[in-house]
Design a protein around this motif. Structure first.
Motif, PDB file in Angstrom:
ATOM      1  N   ILE A 115       0.813  -1.220   0.000  1.00 26.80           N
ATOM      2  CA  ILE A 115       0.000   0.000   0.000  1.00 26.80           C
ATOM      3  C   ILE A 115       0.847   1.271   0.000  1.00 26.80           C
ATOM      4  N   ALA A 116       2.150   1.119   0.061  1.00 25.27           N
ATOM      5  CA  ALA A 116       3.051   2.274   0.151  1.00 25.27           C
ATOM      6  C   ALA A 116       2.823   3.329  -0.936  1.00 25.27           C
ATOM      7  N   PRO A 117       2.667   2.953  -2.219  1.00 26.78           N
ATOM      8  CA  PRO A 117       2.469   3.989  -3.243  1.00 26.78           C
ATOM      9  C   PRO A 117       1.249   4.857  -2.980  1.00 26.78           C
ATOM     10  N   ALA A 118       0.147   4.225  -2.576  1.00 25.32           N
ATOM     11  CA  ALA A 118      -1.072   4.982  -2.283  1.00 25.32           C
ATOM     12  C   ALA A 118      -0.891   5.849  -1.046  1.00 25.32           C
ATOM     13  N   ALA A 119      -0.226   5.324  -0.030  1.00 24.30           N
ATOM     14  CA  ALA A 119      -0.027   6.069   1.203  1.00 24.30           C
ATOM     15  C   ALA A 119       0.858   7.297   0.979  1.00 24.30           C
ATOM     16  N   ARG A 120       1.899   7.142   0.167  1.00 28.90           N
ATOM     17  CA  ARG A 120       2.776   8.278  -0.128  1.00 28.90           C
ATOM     18  C   ARG A 120       2.020   9.360  -0.881  1.00 28.90           C
ATOM     19  N   SER A 121       1.171   8.958  -1.801  1.00 31.71           N
ATOM     20  CA  SER A 121       0.382   9.921  -2.563  1.00 31.71           C
ATOM     21  C   SER A 121      -0.660  10.595  -1.678  1.00 31.71           C
ATOM     22  N   ALA A 122      -1.275   9.821  -0.790  1.00 25.85           N
ATOM     23  CA  ALA A 122      -2.351  10.351   0.048  1.00 25.85           C
ATOM     24  C   ALA A 122      -1.892  11.494   0.941  1.00 25.85           C
ATOM     25  N   VAL A 123      -0.635  11.450   1.350  1.00 22.75           N
ATOM     26  CA  VAL A 123      -0.106  12.510   2.212  1.00 22.75           C
ATOM     27  C   VAL A 123      -0.281  13.883   1.566  1.00 22.75           C
ATOM     28  N   LEU A 124      -0.162  13.928   0.242  1.00 22.52           N
ATOM     29  CA  LEU A 124      -0.236  15.207  -0.467  1.00 22.52           C
ATOM     30  C   LEU A 124      -1.657  15.767  -0.524  1.00 22.52           C
ATOM     31  N   GLY A 125      -2.645  14.863  -0.596  1.00 21.17           N
ATOM     32  CA  GLY A 125      -4.010  15.343  -0.776  1.00 21.17           C
ATOM     33  C   GLY A 125      -4.932  15.155   0.404  1.00 21.17           C
ATOM     34  N   GLU A 126      -4.465  14.439   1.432  1.00 20.75           N
ATOM     35  CA  GLU A 126      -5.334  14.097   2.546  1.00 20.75           C
ATOM     36  C   GLU A 126      -5.981  15.292   3.243  1.00 20.75           C
ATOM     37  N   PRO A 127      -5.261  16.409   3.456  1.00 17.73           N
ATOM     38  CA  PRO A 127      -5.907  17.540   4.133  1.00 17.73           C
ATOM     39  C   PRO A 127      -7.113  18.097   3.383  1.00 17.73           C
ATOM     40  N   PHE A 128      -7.218  17.804   2.093  1.00 17.70           N
ATOM     41  CA  PHE A 128      -8.266  18.399   1.265  1.00 17.70           C
ATOM     42  C   PHE A 128      -9.276  17.373   0.765  1.00 17.70           C
ATOM     43  N   SER A 129      -9.140  16.105   1.159  1.00 17.77           N
ATOM     44  CA  SER A 129      -9.981  15.054   0.601  1.00 17.77           C
ATOM     45  C   SER A 129     -10.619  14.201   1.686  1.00 17.77           C
ATOM     46  N   ALA A 130     -11.945  14.177   1.709  1.00 22.31           N
ATOM     47  CA  ALA A 130     -12.663  13.327   2.665  1.00 22.31           C
ATOM     48  C   ALA A 130     -12.437  11.850   2.346  1.00 22.31           C
ATOM     49  N   ALA A 131     -12.294  11.514   1.060  1.00 29.03           N
ATOM     50  CA  ALA A 131     -12.078  10.123   0.671  1.00 29.03           C
ATOM     51  C   ALA A 131     -10.752   9.605   1.200  1.00 29.03           C
ATOM     52  N   LEU A 132      -9.707  10.427   1.083  1.00 36.03           N
ATOM     53  CA  LEU A 132      -8.397  10.015   1.583  1.00 36.03           C
ATOM     54  C   LEU A 132      -8.373   9.949   3.106  1.00 36.03           C
ATOM     55  N   GLN A 133      -9.050  10.862   3.765  1.00 39.56           N
ATOM     56  CA  GLN A 133      -9.127  10.841   5.222  1.00 39.56           C
ATOM     57  C   GLN A 133      -9.858   9.590   5.701  1.00 39.56           C
ATOM     58  N   LYS A 134     -10.950   9.259   5.016  1.00 32.95           N
ATOM     59  CA  LYS A 134     -11.713   8.069   5.383  1.00 32.95           C
ATOM     60  C   LYS A 134     -10.898   6.806   5.175  1.00 32.95           C
ATOM     61  N   SER A 135     -10.148   6.752   4.082  1.00 28.56           N
ATOM     62  CA  SER A 135      -9.320   5.580   3.795  1.00 28.56           C
ATOM     63  C   SER A 135      -8.252   5.392   4.870  1.00 28.56           C
ATOM     64  N   ARG A 136      -7.595   6.478   5.247  1.00 29.05           N
ATOM     65  CA  ARG A 136      -6.571   6.374   6.296  1.00 29.05           C
ATOM     66  C   ARG A 136      -7.183   5.862   7.598  1.00 29.05           C
ATOM     67  N   GLN A 137      -8.361   6.406   7.959  1.00 30.01           N
ATOM     68  CA  GLN A 137      -9.004   5.974   9.193  1.00 30.01           C
ATOM     69  C   GLN A 137      -9.401   4.506   9.128  1.00 30.01           C
ATOM     70  N   THR A 138      -9.811   4.065   7.945  1.00 31.41           N
ATOM     71  CA  THR A 138     -10.155   2.648   7.761  1.00 31.41           C
ATOM     72  C   THR A 138      -8.964   1.754   8.055  1.00 31.41           C
ATOM     73  N   HIS A 139      -7.799   2.133   7.549  1.00 32.51           N
ATOM     74  CA  HIS A 139      -6.600   1.321   7.757  1.00 32.51           C
ATOM     75  C   HIS A 139      -6.153   1.357   9.223  1.00 32.51           C
ATOM     76  N   VAL A 140      -6.273   2.512   9.859  1.00 35.02           N
ATOM     77  CA  VAL A 140      -5.905   2.620  11.275  1.00 35.02           C
ATOM     78  C   VAL A 140      -6.830   1.752  12.121  1.00 35.02           C
ATOM     79  N   ASP A 141      -8.125   1.845  11.863  1.00 28.57           N
ATOM     80  CA  ASP A 141      -9.096   1.050  12.622  1.00 28.57           C
ATOM     81  C   ASP A 141      -8.888  -0.440  12.385  1.00 28.57           C
ATOM     82  N   ARG A 142      -8.560  -0.798  11.153  1.00 27.53           N
ATOM     83  CA  ARG A 142      -8.330  -2.207  10.809  1.00 27.53           C
ATOM     84  C   ARG A 142      -7.123  -2.750  11.569  1.00 27.53           C
ATOM     85  N   LEU A 143      -6.054  -1.970  11.618  1.00 24.95           N
ATOM     86  CA  LEU A 143      -4.848  -2.394  12.334  1.00 24.95           C
ATOM     87  C   LEU A 143      -5.137  -2.544  13.817  1.00 24.95           C
TER      88      LEU A 143
END
Length: 202
Positions: A115-143
């Motif tokens: 998942i590294a490529p997606a995670a590296r990209s998400a850092v750039l857009g996460e502050p402005f994207s609800a989809a990226l924020q939700k995805s990160r939270q999904t992975h944190v909750d899953r872990l």
């Protein structure tokens, strides 16, 4: 009898509709595939034109299928989330601690590297994207959920501090620091992860 059979046959209009739906799905799949391929190649913020060119379509077709960037990110993050789940292998909580740690760290490394490529990209857009924020939270909750189940007996004794220490030690930000900032190889990071978990859990 012939009349009864004809009633069950799909109409030409239905054929056309089904064909359009299938073509639309193939186009959207091609767009998501193009986007994910570019991320894997290190293009962390691909433009619409770059994605369209890779998918073999026009920019107009791209945005006809996804109304905006957020809609595209929702589809792309859904792809990565599903792929992460497909890499998950259940580790039996009744195994000895050493075996649980080894199995968990090996699996965790494979999933983080994937998942590294997606995670590296998400850092750039996460502050402005609800989809990226939700995805990160999904992975944190899953872990966190996986750790709560796999190390339940140890967490019952060590409490929330132990649980969150385990989550932090095996999280993407921790992996990224060792992978990108320190330049370590996955095998080296797995060894560090195992040593950290042993120190926390033994």
């Amino acid at each position: 009898m012939v009349m009864e059979e004809s009633r069950t046959m799909p109409s030409k209009r239905q054929h056309n509709t089904d064909g359009r739906i299938a073509r639309g799905e193939r186009t959207r799949d091609a767009i998501v595939e193009a986007h994910t391929d570019l991320l894997r190649e290190g293009v962390l913020k691909p433009t619409g034109k770059l994605i369209a060119d890779r998918a073999g379509i026009s920019v107009r077709t791209l945005w006809a299928n996804f109304k905006d960037l957020e809609a595209l990110l929702q589809a792309t993050t859904a792809y990565w989330d599903t792929a992460d789940l497909e890499l998950r292998v259940t580790v039996e909580p009744s195994l000895p601690l050493d075996e649980r740690i080894d199995a968990f760290c090996s699996q965790r490394a494979a999933r983080l590297e994937h998942i590294a490529p997606a995670a590296r990209s998400a850092v750039l857009g996460e502050p402005f994207s609800a989809a990226l924020q939700k995805s990160r939270q999904t992975h944190v909750d899953r872990l966190r959920s996986e750790i709560e189940v796999l190390f339940a007996s140890e967490i019952a004794k060590g409490g929330d501090e132990l649980k969150y220490a385990l989550v932090t030690a095996t999280s993407w930000p921790n992996w990224q620091i060792m992978r990108d900032d320190y330049g370590l190889e996955p095998g080296q990071i797995i060894a560090i992860m195992r040593r950290t978990l042993h120190a926390l859990l033994d």
